[in-house]
Every structure is written in structure tokens, then in C-alpha cells.
Write a protein that holds these residues in place. Structure first.
Motif, PDB file in Angstrom:
ATOM      1  N   LEU A  91       0.939   3.104   4.265  1.00 48.89           N
ATOM      2  CA  LEU A  91      -0.397   3.432   4.523  1.00 48.89           C
ATOM      3  C   LEU A  91      -1.198   2.167   4.639  1.00 48.89           C
ATOM      4  O   LEU A  91      -0.815   1.057   4.470  1.00 48.89           O
ATOM      5  N   TYR A  92      -2.122   2.472   5.655  1.00 51.76           N
ATOM      6  CA  TYR A  92      -3.341   1.118   6.025  1.00 51.76           C
ATOM      7  C   TYR A  92      -4.674   1.714   5.670  1.00 51.76           C
ATOM      8  O   TYR A  92      -5.075   3.061   5.925  1.00 51.76           O
ATOM      9  N   LYS A  93      -5.457   0.544   5.385  1.00 57.32           N
ATOM     10  CA  LYS A  93      -6.843   0.944   5.079  1.00 57.32           C
ATOM     11  C   LYS A  93      -7.630   0.645   6.498  1.00 57.32           C
ATOM     12  O   LYS A  93      -7.469  -0.201   7.109  1.00 57.32           O
ATOM     13  N   LYS A  94      -8.669   1.605   6.579  1.00 60.68           N
ATOM     14  CA  LYS A  94      -9.665   1.315   7.456  1.00 60.68           C
ATOM     15  C   LYS A  94     -11.062   1.407   6.615  1.00 60.68           C
ATOM     16  O   LYS A  94     -11.562   2.134   6.147  1.00 60.68           O
ATOM     17  N   ARG A  95     -11.501   0.135   6.790  1.00 61.01           N
ATOM     18  CA  ARG A  95     -12.772  -0.274   5.777  1.00 61.01           C
ATOM     19  C   ARG A  95     -13.831   0.930   6.235  1.00 61.01           C
ATOM     20  O   ARG A  95     -14.308   1.167   7.430  1.00 61.01           O
ATOM     21  N   GLY A  96     -14.394   1.546   4.955  1.00 60.79           N
ATOM     22  CA  GLY A  96     -15.413   2.580   5.335  1.00 60.79           C
ATOM     23  C   GLY A  96     -14.822   4.136   5.729  1.00 60.79           C
ATOM     24  O   GLY A  96     -15.484   4.942   5.676  1.00 60.79           O
ATOM     25  N   LEU A  97     -13.475   3.920   6.330  1.00 60.66           N
ATOM     26  CA  LEU A  97     -13.190   5.473   6.526  1.00 60.66           C
ATOM     27  C   LEU A  97     -11.989   6.025   5.861  1.00 60.66           C
ATOM     28  O   LEU A  97     -11.835   6.972   5.870  1.00 60.66           O
ATOM     29  N   GLY A  98     -11.320   4.834   5.173  1.00 63.28           N
ATOM     30  CA  GLY A  98     -10.129   5.671   4.129  1.00 63.28           C
ATOM     31  C   GLY A  98      -9.043   4.943   4.395  1.00 63.28           C
ATOM     32  O   GLY A  98      -8.639   4.152   4.995  1.00 63.28           O
ATOM     33  N   MET A  99      -7.814   5.848   4.049  1.00 61.74           N
ATOM     34  CA  MET A  99      -6.421   5.293   4.329  1.00 61.74           C
ATOM     35  C   MET A  99      -5.622   6.226   5.268  1.00 61.74           C
ATOM     36  O   MET A  99      -6.063   7.619   5.389  1.00 61.74           O
TER      37      MET A  99
END
Length: 127
Positions: free
Chosen positions: A64-72
Motif C-alpha cells: 500500500l502507499y499513502k496519499k496525504r489527506g486521501l488515505g491508502m
């Protein structure tokens, strides 16, 4: 999925493995947003911190990768990473256990291979 709260495997590991299986089966696709820790907590009636720990395992393993403010989100190489991890950890451990048991029972390598082939054919319905 039903969590095994009485087993030795931690709940956060069970969550991570369930998500991996969902990715492998195609129920969750690459670059698709994954469940949040709060959604998982609600789904499985667990603490959100436990769910977050499961998600973080997958992020640490680049599944998984994180998108700040949007989730994983599911990484592009998620299936590849899961398959490699499961082959190198799970299958190798199981094979070692089978080989050791075969040695204890004086089962030859050829006989063991025939047993594996027979089991594979049974699973395919070739019997």
C-alpha cells in the motif's frame, strides 16, 4: 472474514493477510483506495489502532502507499510483492516442514514428489 481472537496470530496480522487475499483475488485493484482504519475497525468490531497497525504493515511492505489527506491505496506492484512474500515465507516454511516429516517417515524424494503431484491433480479434478 471472521477474525480468530483466540488464536496465536495477532488480529492486525489477520487484517493484513485478509487485505492481501482481497488484492490477490482481484477484489481490490491496483491504485484503488483501500479501507480506512475506521472502516476496518467498524467491519471487524476492533480498535482502530489495531486496524491501522495492519494497514501499516502493508505500507511498510510496499503493498500500500499513502496519499496525504486521501488515505491508502494499493500499489502497482502489490500482487507481485504479496506473491513473493508468500512464496518466500509461507511456502518455503511449509515445504521445509513436509521434507522434515518425510525424512522422519523414510519417504523418498521421488515418493514425496509423486504425493505432491497426486494432490495437485486431485485439486484440479484430474483424479
Amino acid at each position: 472474514m471472521i477474525l480468530n481472537t483466540d488464536g496465536t496470530k495477532p488480529i492486525y496480522v489477520q487484517i493484513a493477510e485478509w487485505l492481501e487475499t482481497e488484492i490477490l483475488s482481484g477484489n481490490i485493484k491496483q491504485d484503488e483506495k483501500i479501507y480506512s482504519q475506521y472502516q476496518l475497525a467498524d467491519m471487524f468490531n476492533i480498535n482502530p489502532a489495531t486496524a491501522a497497525k495492519g494497514l501499516n504493515i502493508l505500507a511498510d511492505e510496499l503493498i500500500l502507499y499513502k496519499k496525504r489527506g486521501l488515505g491508502m491505496f494499493v500499489s502497482t506492484d502489490a500482487k507481485f510483492n504479496i506473491l513473493n512474500k508468500r512464496k518466500s515465507r509461507t511456502l518455503k516454511r511449509l515445504v521445509r516442514e513436509i521434507v522434515m516429516e518425510a525424512e522422519r517417515l523414510s519417504v523418498s524424494e521421488d515418493e514425496l514428489l509423486q504425493m505432491i503431484k497426486a494432490a495437485n491433480n486431485e485439486d484440479k479434478g484430474d483424479v
